[in-house]
Motif scaffolding. Sequence first.
Motif, PDB file in Angstrom:
ATOM      1  N   LYS A   1     -22.967 -52.185  32.862  1.00 17.82           N
ATOM      2  CA  LYS A   1     -22.650 -51.528  31.596  1.00 17.82           C
ATOM      3  C   LYS A   1     -21.837 -50.275  31.874  1.00 17.82           C
ATOM      4  O   LYS A   1     -22.096 -49.546  32.825  1.00 17.82           O
ATOM      5  N   GLU A   2     -20.885 -50.069  30.992  1.00 21.49           N
ATOM      6  CA  GLU A   2     -20.001 -48.933  31.142  1.00 21.49           C
ATOM      7  C   GLU A   2     -20.630 -47.722  30.456  1.00 21.49           C
ATOM      8  O   GLU A   2     -20.925 -47.750  29.261  1.00 21.49           O
ATOM      9  N   ILE A   3     -20.849 -46.671  31.221  1.00 22.35           N
ATOM     10  CA  ILE A   3     -21.424 -45.446  30.674  1.00 22.35           C
ATOM     11  C   ILE A   3     -20.285 -44.444  30.535  1.00 22.35           C
ATOM     12  O   ILE A   3     -19.682 -44.030  31.519  1.00 22.35           O
ATOM     13  N   LEU A   4     -19.998 -44.081  29.287  1.00 22.06           N
ATOM     14  CA  LEU A   4     -18.879 -43.182  29.012  1.00 22.06           C
ATOM     15  C   LEU A   4     -19.380 -41.783  28.720  1.00 22.06           C
ATOM     16  O   LEU A   4     -20.363 -41.596  28.000  1.00 22.06           O
ATOM     17  N   SER A   5     -18.669 -40.811  29.263  1.00 24.90           N
ATOM     18  CA  SER A   5     -18.980 -39.430  28.915  1.00 24.90           C
ATOM     19  C   SER A   5     -18.379 -39.120  27.543  1.00 24.90           C
ATOM     20  O   SER A   5     -17.582 -39.897  27.006  1.00 24.90           O
ATOM     21  N   ARG A   6     -18.748 -37.986  27.017  1.00 23.24           N
ATOM     22  CA  ARG A   6     -18.234 -37.601  25.701  1.00 23.24           C
ATOM     23  C   ARG A   6     -16.717 -37.445  25.748  1.00 23.24           C
ATOM     24  O   ARG A   6     -16.003 -37.867  24.840  1.00 23.24           O
ATOM     25  N   GLY A   7     -16.225 -36.842  26.827  1.00 17.29           N
ATOM     26  CA  GLY A   7     -14.781 -36.650  26.982  1.00 17.29           C
ATOM     27  C   GLY A   7     -14.026 -37.974  27.061  1.00 17.29           C
ATOM     28  O   GLY A   7     -12.921 -38.103  26.518  1.00 17.29           O
ATOM     29  N   GLN A   8     -14.608 -38.949  27.740  1.00 18.69           N
ATOM     30  CA  GLN A   8     -13.960 -40.255  27.841  1.00 18.69           C
ATOM     31  C   GLN A   8     -13.907 -40.942  26.484  1.00 18.69           C
ATOM     32  O   GLN A   8     -12.902 -41.564  26.140  1.00 18.69           O
ATOM     33  N   ARG A   9     -14.982 -40.840  25.723  1.00 16.78           N
ATOM     34  CA  ARG A   9     -14.971 -41.433  24.378  1.00 16.78           C
ATOM     35  C   ARG A   9     -13.920 -40.767  23.502  1.00 16.78           C
ATOM     36  O   ARG A   9     -13.190 -41.444  22.764  1.00 16.78           O
ATOM     37  N   ILE A  10     -13.840 -39.437  23.576  1.00 12.73           N
ATOM     38  CA  ILE A  10     -12.845 -38.703  22.776  1.00 12.73           C
ATOM     39  C   ILE A  10     -11.440 -39.085  23.203  1.00 12.73           C
ATOM     40  O   ILE A  10     -10.564 -39.329  22.358  1.00 12.73           O
ATOM     41  N   SER A  11     -11.202 -39.162  24.515  1.00 10.63           N
ATOM     42  CA  SER A  11      -9.850 -39.512  24.987  1.00 10.63           C
ATOM     43  C   SER A  11      -9.462 -40.919  24.543  1.00 10.63           C
ATOM     44  O   SER A  11      -8.301 -41.163  24.183  1.00 10.63           O
ATOM     45  N   ASP A  12     -10.411 -41.842  24.531  1.00 13.51           N
ATOM     46  CA  ASP A  12     -10.114 -43.195  24.044  1.00 13.51           C
ATOM     47  C   ASP A  12      -9.750 -43.181  22.561  1.00 13.51           C
ATOM     48  O   ASP A  12      -8.812 -43.857  22.132  1.00 13.51           O
ATOM     49  N   LYS A  13     -10.503 -42.410  21.772  1.00 12.93           N
ATOM     50  CA  LYS A  13     -10.221 -42.343  20.335  1.00 12.93           C
ATOM     51  C   LYS A  13      -8.876 -41.682  20.064  1.00 12.93           C
ATOM     52  O   LYS A  13      -8.102 -42.146  19.216  1.00 12.93           O
ATOM     53  N   VAL A  14      -8.593 -40.590  20.791  1.00 11.64           N
ATOM     54  CA  VAL A  14      -7.306 -39.900  20.608  1.00 11.64           C
ATOM     55  C   VAL A  14      -6.152 -40.819  21.009  1.00 11.64           C
ATOM     56  O   VAL A  14      -5.141 -40.905  20.311  1.00 11.64           O
ATOM     57  N   ALA A  15      -6.303 -41.507  22.125  1.00 11.84           N
ATOM     58  CA  ALA A  15      -5.244 -42.413  22.573  1.00 11.84           C
ATOM     59  C   ALA A  15      -5.067 -43.572  21.597  1.00 11.84           C
ATOM     60  O   ALA A  15      -3.937 -44.002  21.327  1.00 11.84           O
ATOM     61  N   ARG A  16      -6.177 -44.081  21.066  1.00 11.80           N
ATOM     62  CA  ARG A  16      -6.092 -45.176  20.107  1.00 11.80           C
ATOM     63  C   ARG A  16      -5.359 -44.724  18.841  1.00 11.80           C
ATOM     64  O   ARG A  16      -4.496 -45.425  18.324  1.00 11.80           O
ATOM     65  N   PHE A  17      -5.709 -43.517  18.355  1.00  8.97           N
ATOM     66  CA  PHE A  17      -5.048 -43.017  17.145  1.00  8.97           C
ATOM     67  C   PHE A  17      -3.621 -42.568  17.454  1.00  8.97           C
ATOM     68  O   PHE A  17      -2.701 -42.828  16.672  1.00  8.97           O
ATOM     69  N   GLY A  18      -3.413 -41.906  18.601  1.00  7.18           N
ATOM     70  CA  GLY A  18      -2.078 -41.393  18.952  1.00  7.18           C
ATOM     71  C   GLY A  18      -1.065 -42.495  19.195  1.00  7.18           C
ATOM     72  O   GLY A  18       0.151 -42.252  19.116  1.00  7.18           O
TER      73      GLY A  18
END
Length: 187
Positions: A45-62
């Motif tokens: 299972k992939e354990i994501l830090s808060r920063g990784q989740r935020i970076s994924d969301k920003v990249a997805r929206f950006g």
Amino acid sequence: MEQVEKEITGMIGQSNEQVKKLHDIVQKTMEEEELIVNNLLHPPKEILSRGQRISDKVARFGGSWAFICSFAVILVLWVLFNVLSPLSDRFDPYPFILMNLVLSCIAALQAPIIMMSQNRQEEKDRMRNENDYLVNLKAELEIRSLHQKIDILLEEQVQELYKSQEAQLALLKELMTKIEKMEAKSR
């Protein structure tokens, strides 16, 4: 007649031995593949830090059309407001220096965030490639197992045919000697 029955029972016993050998091969193959199947069914299972989740969301929206359209609308509104409003209300007159500063800051922050997300995507791709490798390895083991089974079946069938031919020849010889004895008696 008893001898023929014994030979038939022997042939059936040999067939049972073939089935047992095939069963053993299947069992051995299943034990070898257990680790591969376990890794495929239960990937880590992939354990994501808060920063990784935020970076994924920003990249997805950006990287979406929603971002491009909304950003274009904001820029058009910015320019129109600063061109058409009275001089006292303009916060960024014509060369739009503040707008250039904001755009540079957004680009400076967005680029590393997107790169972090891309690095995570590369990690996901690497894990996907490892799973593909495990699937290919499992398929290769299956093919090897099938080859072993076919080889054993062919080898044992050839032996079985040879033994049955020997038995048939022995029976024919026995019959020939009995026929010759009967002919000798009838003369």
